[in-house]
Design a protein around this motif. Structure first.
Motif, PDB file in Angstrom:
ATOM      1  N   THR A 179     -12.287   3.809  -1.391  1.00 40.86           N
ATOM      2  CA  THR A 179     -12.350   3.057  -2.643  1.00 40.86           C
ATOM      3  C   THR A 179     -13.362   3.643  -3.623  1.00 40.86           C
ATOM      4  O   THR A 179     -13.233   3.445  -4.833  1.00 40.86           O
ATOM      5  N   LEU A 180     -14.372   4.364  -3.135  1.00 40.00           N
ATOM      6  CA  LEU A 180     -15.364   4.952  -4.032  1.00 40.00           C
ATOM      7  C   LEU A 180     -14.928   6.297  -4.601  1.00 40.00           C
ATOM      8  O   LEU A 180     -15.564   6.814  -5.521  1.00 40.00           O
ATOM      9  N   ASP A 181     -13.849   6.866  -4.070  1.00 41.01           N
ATOM     10  CA  ASP A 181     -13.370   8.155  -4.576  1.00 41.01           C
ATOM     11  C   ASP A 181     -12.680   7.948  -5.917  1.00 41.01           C
ATOM     12  O   ASP A 181     -11.742   7.160  -6.033  1.00 41.01           O
ATOM     13  N   ASP A 182     -13.126   8.680  -6.931  1.00 39.09           N
ATOM     14  CA  ASP A 182     -12.512   8.532  -8.257  1.00 39.09           C
ATOM     15  C   ASP A 182     -11.834   9.813  -8.744  1.00 39.09           C
ATOM     16  O   ASP A 182     -11.278   9.843  -9.846  1.00 39.09           O
ATOM     17  N   PHE A 183     -11.890  10.880  -7.929  1.00 37.73           N
ATOM     18  CA  PHE A 183     -11.276  12.149  -8.323  1.00 37.73           C
ATOM     19  C   PHE A 183     -10.775  12.861  -7.072  1.00 37.73           C
ATOM     20  O   PHE A 183     -11.451  12.891  -6.038  1.00 37.73           O
ATOM     21  N   GLU A 216      -7.199   3.864   0.150  1.00 33.63           N
ATOM     22  CA  GLU A 216      -7.762   2.755   0.924  1.00 33.63           C
ATOM     23  C   GLU A 216      -7.559   1.447   0.166  1.00 33.63           C
ATOM     24  O   GLU A 216      -7.775   1.368  -1.047  1.00 33.63           O
ATOM     25  N   SER A 217      -7.149   0.408   0.865  1.00 31.35           N
ATOM     26  CA  SER A 217      -6.992  -0.901   0.243  1.00 31.35           C
ATOM     27  C   SER A 217      -8.345  -1.443  -0.191  1.00 31.35           C
ATOM     28  O   SER A 217      -9.399  -1.063   0.329  1.00 31.35           O
ATOM     29  N   GLY A 218      -8.303  -2.337  -1.163  1.00 33.64           N
ATOM     30  CA  GLY A 218      -9.528  -2.927  -1.682  1.00 33.64           C
ATOM     31  C   GLY A 218      -9.720  -2.598  -3.145  1.00 33.64           C
ATOM     32  O   GLY A 218      -8.853  -2.009  -3.796  1.00 33.64           O
ATOM     33  N   ASP A 219     -10.862  -2.992  -3.684  1.00 30.85           N
ATOM     34  CA  ASP A 219     -11.150  -2.809  -5.105  1.00 30.85           C
ATOM     35  C   ASP A 219     -11.662  -1.399  -5.371  1.00 30.85           C
ATOM     36  O   ASP A 219     -12.489  -0.870  -4.625  1.00 30.85           O
ATOM     37  N   ARG A 220     -11.171  -0.803  -6.434  1.00 32.14           N
ATOM     38  CA  ARG A 220     -11.627   0.526  -6.853  1.00 32.14           C
ATOM     39  C   ARG A 220     -11.571   0.618  -8.367  1.00 32.14           C
ATOM     40  O   ARG A 220     -10.945  -0.216  -9.031  1.00 32.14           O
ATOM     41  N   GLY A 248      -3.217  -2.579   2.965  1.00 27.49           N
ATOM     42  CA  GLY A 248      -3.096  -3.754   2.116  1.00 27.49           C
ATOM     43  C   GLY A 248      -3.042  -3.368   0.647  1.00 27.49           C
ATOM     44  O   GLY A 248      -2.609  -2.276   0.284  1.00 27.49           O
ATOM     45  N   LEU A 249      -3.511  -4.264  -0.213  1.00 30.27           N
ATOM     46  CA  LEU A 249      -3.428  -4.068  -1.661  1.00 30.27           C
ATOM     47  C   LEU A 249      -4.530  -3.148  -2.161  1.00 30.27           C
ATOM     48  O   LEU A 249      -5.706  -3.328  -1.839  1.00 30.27           O
ATOM     49  N   VAL A 250      -4.152  -2.170  -2.982  1.00 30.06           N
ATOM     50  CA  VAL A 250      -5.107  -1.354  -3.717  1.00 30.06           C
ATOM     51  C   VAL A 250      -5.261  -1.966  -5.100  1.00 30.06           C
ATOM     52  O   VAL A 250      -4.307  -2.005  -5.881  1.00 30.06           O
ATOM     53  N   ASN A 251      -6.461  -2.446  -5.409  1.00 31.74           N
ATOM     54  CA  ASN A 251      -6.728  -3.125  -6.675  1.00 31.74           C
ATOM     55  C   ASN A 251      -7.532  -2.190  -7.566  1.00 31.74           C
ATOM     56  O   ASN A 251      -8.736  -1.998  -7.367  1.00 31.74           O
ATOM     57  N   VAL A 252      -6.854  -1.608  -8.566  1.00 41.67           N
ATOM     58  CA  VAL A 252      -7.522  -0.696  -9.491  1.00 41.67           C
ATOM     59  C   VAL A 252      -8.022  -1.496 -10.678  1.00 41.67           C
ATOM     60  O   VAL A 252      -7.253  -1.857 -11.575  1.00 41.67           O
TER      61      VAL A 252
END
Length: 454
Positions: free
Chosen positions: A31-35, A50-54, A77-81
């Motif tokens: 979730t912490l990967d942005d690139f 990875e599921s979770g908030d990003r 599960g859900l990937v919340n961007v």
């Protein structure tokens, strides 16, 4: 304490490995990967999110193949961007033959959710091509939920005649409360853009585009906008748009079939600047404000150019337009025979309804290249005996005059995939009437049996 910390790290790492294995991942983005630079990713490999908030995610340099595209999917599960403050939610740069899908978890229908960017939810650029997007939900974007576009370049790499967006697919998407829906192609196609250094440049066109099974609602501009596109728009629900439901522009060749387009502030479909347009089995309901209606088709010929205009309009149901149900401008520029047949036109609001032959339902200048056959016209929905017009259910009852009213059609299915020509002739409009099973007769397959009040 150090041993406990080490055990925690080992547990977390083993959990990631187990999750990645369960999802069939070759690469796992936390979730912490942005690139992510996909230069080393091989065709057919799988990238898991990875599921979770990003926050915002940029993916670059993926190169799959037509046989083995690279898949990017949710895992666990859900990937919340959550992209508030960012320009885009997920962007692809220089990627081809990729699939972005929210089907990574059987328990989540749309496994990727994007919200809040200032501009686009998902954006494809820098010559990204041959991509597929499915099972994603996008809300609260400043501009369109999905966009694919490049400006033309002085080195010609992104220009007409050198590059073409080809074979892209959008399906099973949910879009709401956005600045727009799906936008593909460049508004300056055929017009060109002036660069200060190298003069007039022309954007590339779009070929073999498919948009299907999408639900687009409550957007500020158009639900779907295509420019210079060869496309199929099929089985979508588009409603509550601030402008038109679908905008087609600059020599687009588009098949529009089995869509329901309702409650648009402007036209249900606005097809302008010429092209070949085919409409089959669509339902248009409550489209337009004063001066706009269900469908506008504008035939067009650029100065010094050639005519490239044709309309096929069959088995559509159009109800409650704020002007003509169907308007064709510059019909004299038609290049091939155009056909308007087997449709139902109802409840068009025109201030002076008797000025033209097919008013108030169809407006165009008749020509030898237009054939208008076997359409039903009525002032109110009551005359058509729909199942429940008040609830926008425009299926036919056994009392409808539309049953068997059409002439022989090359369409084999209706708006909801029922068979056409059940009783020797097709029914007019988007729906084919199917007799309701009653008592013991629901055990007997009935084909083409229509009995009044039975």
């Amino acid at each position: 304490m150090m041993k406990l910390f080490a055990l925690v790290i080992v547990f977390i790492s083993s959990s990631f490995i187990s999750l990645a294995q369960d999802c069939g991942c070759d690469y796992f983005l936390e979730t912490l990967d942005d690139f992510f630079d996909g230069t080393s990713v091989l065709p057919g490999e799988v990238i898991c999110l990875e599921s979770g908030d990003r926050g915002k995610l940029s993916i670059v340099n993926l190169e799959g193949s037509v046989v083995n595209p690279i898949q990017i999917k949710n895992c666990g599960g859900l990937v919340n961007v959550e992209a508030t403050g960012a320009s885009v939610g997920i962007e692809f740069l220089a990627c081809e033959y990729v699939q972005l899908t929210g089907t990574g978890d059987d328990g989540v229908t749309n496994g990727i959710y994007v919200s809040g960017p200032n501009r686009y939810g998902v954006y494809f650029s820098n010559l990204s091509n041959h991509f597929t997007v499915d099972h994603i939900q996008i809300e609260n974007t400043g501009s369109s939920a999905f966009c694919s576009r490049d400006d033309p370049r002085c080195d010609l790499t992104a220009n007409e005649g050198v590059f073409e967006l080809d074979g892209c697919r959008f399906s099973n998407l949910t879009i709401s409360n956005c600045g727009g829906g799906i936008e593909v192609g460049h508004p300056s196609f055929r017009y060109g853009m002036v660069d200060a250094e190298c003069g007039l440049l022309f954007p590339y066109g779009v070929n073999d585009l498919l948009i299907e099974d999408c639900n687009i609602s409550n957007v500020l501009s158009a639900g779907i906008s295509l420019y210079g596109s060869n496309a199929v728009i099929r089985n979508n629900a588009i409603s509550e748009t601030g402008t038109s439901g679908i905008v087609l522009s600059m020599e687009s060749n588009v098949v529009i079939e089995k869509n329901k387009i309702s409650n648009t502030d402007h036209y249900g479909v606005k097809a302008e600047k010429g092209g070949f347009f085919e409409f089959y089995n669509n339902v248009f309901d409550d489209n337009g404000t004063i001066g706009t209606g269900a469908v506008l088709v504008e035939f067009f010929t650029a100065e010094g150019g050639v005519d490239h205009n044709k309309l096929t309009f069959k088995h559509n149901t159009l109800v409650n337009s704020e002007t003509y149900n169907l308007t064709i401008e510059n019909a004299e520029h038609g290049s091939e025979e155009s056909v308007i047949e087997n449709n139902i036109f109802v409840d068009a609001y025109v201030i002076e309804p008797d000025l033209f032959e097919y008013a108030p339902y169809i407006y165009f200048t008749p020509s030898d290249l237009f054939t208008v056959n076997n359409n039903l016209y009525s002032v109110t929905t009551d005359e058509q005996n729909f199942v429940d017009a008040a609830a926008s259910d425009y299926r036919l009852t056994h009392e409808s005059a539309a049953i068997n009213y059409g002439i022989e059609s090359d369409l084999t299915e209706d708006h909801i995939n029922e068979h056409r020509n059940l009783a020797g002739a097709p029914d007019a409009g988007a729906y084919e009437y199917v007799p309701e099973p009653i008592a013991y007769f629901d055990r007997i397959p009935l084909v083409g049996l229509y009995v009044d009040d039975f």
